[in-house]
Design an enzyme around this catalytic site. Structure first.
Site, mmCIF file in Angstrom:
data_model
loop_
_atom_site.group_PDB
_atom_site.id
_atom_site.type_symbol
_atom_site.label_atom_id
_atom_site.label_comp_id
_atom_site.label_asym_id
_atom_site.label_seq_id
_atom_site.Cartn_x
_atom_site.Cartn_y
_atom_site.Cartn_z
ATOM 1 N N ASP A 9 -52.634 12.696 -8.724
ATOM 2 C CA ASP A 9 -52.625 11.537 -9.626
ATOM 3 C C ASP A 9 -52.815 10.183 -8.914
ATOM 4 O O ASP A 9 -51.898 9.697 -8.249
ATOM 5 C CB ASP A 9 -51.310 11.467 -10.421
ATOM 6 C CG ASP A 9 -51.022 12.726 -11.237
ATOM 7 O OD1 ASP A 9 -51.367 13.832 -10.772
ATOM 8 O OD2 ASP A 9 -50.442 12.605 -12.333
ATOM 9 N N GLU A 40 -55.334 10.193 -14.329
ATOM 10 C CA GLU A 40 -54.659 9.826 -15.583
ATOM 11 C C GLU A 40 -53.800 8.569 -15.480
ATOM 12 O O GLU A 40 -53.387 8.025 -16.496
ATOM 13 C CB GLU A 40 -53.808 10.991 -16.107
ATOM 14 C CG GLU A 40 -52.581 11.242 -15.276
ATOM 15 C CD GLU A 40 -51.338 11.570 -16.098
ATOM 16 O OE1 GLU A 40 -51.448 11.799 -17.309
ATOM 17 O OE2 GLU A 40 -50.258 11.578 -15.493
ATOM 18 N N ASN A 41 -53.523 8.112 -14.243
ATOM 19 C CA ASN A 41 -52.733 6.883 -14.064
ATOM 20 C C ASN A 41 -53.529 5.788 -13.353
ATOM 21 O O ASN A 41 -52.948 4.853 -12.804
ATOM 22 C CB ASN A 41 -51.476 7.163 -13.231
ATOM 23 C CG ASN A 41 -50.659 8.320 -13.766
ATOM 24 O OD1 ASN A 41 -50.701 9.414 -13.224
ATOM 25 N ND2 ASN A 41 -49.936 8.094 -14.844
ATOM 26 N N ASN A 68 -51.395 13.789 -19.733
ATOM 27 C CA ASN A 68 -50.717 13.275 -20.930
ATOM 28 C C ASN A 68 -51.045 11.809 -21.244
ATOM 29 O O ASN A 68 -50.860 11.371 -22.371
ATOM 30 C CB ASN A 68 -49.200 13.464 -20.808
ATOM 31 C CG ASN A 68 -48.636 12.941 -19.511
ATOM 32 O OD1 ASN A 68 -49.109 13.324 -18.436
ATOM 33 N ND2 ASN A 68 -47.654 12.082 -19.589
ATOM 34 N N HIS A 69 -51.548 11.035 -20.264
ATOM 35 C CA HIS A 69 -51.873 9.627 -20.526
ATOM 36 C C HIS A 69 -53.354 9.411 -20.854
ATOM 37 O O HIS A 69 -53.828 8.281 -20.863
ATOM 38 C CB HIS A 69 -51.480 8.765 -19.328
ATOM 39 C CG HIS A 69 -50.008 8.764 -19.057
ATOM 40 N ND1 HIS A 69 -49.082 8.369 -19.997
ATOM 41 C CD2 HIS A 69 -49.300 9.132 -17.955
ATOM 42 C CE1 HIS A 69 -47.865 8.490 -19.480
ATOM 43 N NE2 HIS A 69 -47.962 8.963 -18.259
ATOM 44 N N HIS A 150 -51.791 20.242 -15.485
ATOM 45 C CA HIS A 150 -51.004 19.011 -15.535
ATOM 46 C C HIS A 150 -49.739 19.290 -16.327
ATOM 47 O O HIS A 150 -49.766 19.336 -17.561
ATOM 48 C CB HIS A 150 -51.848 17.919 -16.198
ATOM 49 C CG HIS A 150 -51.293 16.549 -15.993
ATOM 50 N ND1 HIS A 150 -51.497 15.840 -14.837
ATOM 51 C CD2 HIS A 150 -50.528 15.764 -16.776
ATOM 52 C CE1 HIS A 150 -50.894 14.676 -14.928
ATOM 53 N NE2 HIS A 150 -50.284 14.603 -16.096
ATOM 54 N N HIS A 175 -48.939 15.898 -12.190
ATOM 55 C CA HIS A 175 -48.073 15.219 -13.161
ATOM 56 C C HIS A 175 -46.723 14.752 -12.638
ATOM 57 O O HIS A 175 -46.280 13.676 -13.018
ATOM 58 C CB HIS A 175 -47.833 16.047 -14.436
ATOM 59 C CG HIS A 175 -46.859 15.407 -15.389
ATOM 60 N ND1 HIS A 175 -47.163 14.273 -16.113
ATOM 61 C CD2 HIS A 175 -45.571 15.704 -15.710
ATOM 62 C CE1 HIS A 175 -46.104 13.927 -16.865
ATOM 63 N NE2 HIS A 175 -45.139 14.769 -16.626
ATOM 64 N N HIS A 177 -45.894 13.745 -9.706
ATOM 65 C CA HIS A 177 -46.094 12.700 -8.692
ATOM 66 C C HIS A 177 -45.324 12.965 -7.396
ATOM 67 O O HIS A 177 -45.246 12.098 -6.540
ATOM 68 C CB HIS A 177 -45.732 11.306 -9.241
ATOM 69 C CG HIS A 177 -46.676 10.816 -10.304
ATOM 70 N ND1 HIS A 177 -46.748 9.496 -10.691
ATOM 71 C CD2 HIS A 177 -47.589 11.476 -11.056
ATOM 72 C CE1 HIS A 177 -47.656 9.357 -11.646
ATOM 73 N NE2 HIS A 177 -48.175 10.553 -11.886
#
Ligand SMILES: [Fe+2]
Ligand SMILES: [Fe+2]
Length: 259
Positions: A9, A40-41, A68-69, A150, A175, A177
């Site tokens: 991520d 995703e981040n 999820n983001h 994820h 996910h 991190h």
């Protein structure tokens, strides 16, 4: 033999800067063929827009996976339908924009990538361990296949690793991190790790400035979250393999150059 670098991520500006600064050197040092990054981040710590996606492609990322983001920023919704090499979990609903698999070719070799979302504490349309069978059919022509799972729960990721052992080149988790210490090639030949970790500022709380995160946990009151900048690191894994068999999986954990 092909070599895949999978980057965990990428969080905010600090994470993008680490990728930009370290990837050219790593490409040479490790003779990398394919680069896949979870993005995703990438935009300010939550979600991604076409701008950050273009930045990652520009520094050598071949495929971006999400989680999820994914839909945080509206600008990315049509982009996910238009761009083949940015994928969201395959087990999202068919009504949600984007696709869950892609295939990239390089120097005669090809890599199929599948993105999945866990089901525990996550809003996914269908069970990851069922959807994966259909998703794999979409990349069956690829020489190598990598799956980014994820997910929050370690059990779902371990189960997927076993379910796919011998059928794909690698199953990597994202996910949380935080990197896990269980990277190995499973008996059937699939490279596996429960979580690759985060490419971003280690001086925060999974990407957020630590004083803000601590204040929320101590007060139970909302407050603004900013992305951390302090002590940026690359968290990645290097997978060497031929076809659906991996020879090795090795964690690549490197400090960035700082803000
Ligand atoms: Fe993340
Ligand atoms: Fe996530």
């Amino acid at each position: 033999m092909s070599t895949i670098l999978f980057i965990g991520d990428v969080v905010a500006r600090a994470g993008r800067r680490v990728v930009r600064d370290l990837l050219p050197g790593l490409r040479e040092e490790l003779a990398i063929d394919f680069v896949v990054a979870n993005g995703e981040n990438a935009a300010g710590g939550l979600g991604i827009t076409p701008k950050e996606a273009a930045e990652l492609y520009g520094v050598g990322v071949d495929v971006i996976t999400l989680g999820n983001h994914t839909y945080r920023h509206r600008e990315v919704w049509p982009y996910l339908d238009e761009q083949p090499n940015i994928i969201r979990p395959a087990n999202f609903l068919p009504t949600q924009p984007g696709r869950g698999t892609t295939l990239v070719e390089r120097d005669g070799g090809s890599l199929g990538v599948v993105n999945l979302s866990g089901n525990l504490f996550m809003q996914a349309g269908s069970p990851a361990l069922l959807t994966i069978d259909d998703a794999l059919r979409e990349v069956e022509d690829a020489e190598l296949v990598l799956v980014d799972m994820h997910a929050e729960a370690t059990s779902e990721k371990v189960a997927l690793g076993w379910h796919l052992d011998g059928r794909v080149t690698a199953v990597v988790g994202t996910h949380t991190h935080v990197p896990t210490a269980d990277a190995r090639v499973l008996p059937g030949g699939t490279a596996y790790i429960t979580d690759v970790g985060m490419t971003g500022a280690r001086g925060g709380v999974i990407g957020v400035r630590r004083e803000q995160s601590i204040a929320v946990m101590r007060s139970h009151m909302p407050q603004r979250y900013d992305s951390a900048e302090e002590d940026p690191w690359l968290n990645a894994v290097l997978i060497r393999g031929r076809g659906r068999r991996a020879d090795s999986i090795e964690q690549i954990l490197r400090p960035g150059s700082g803000p």
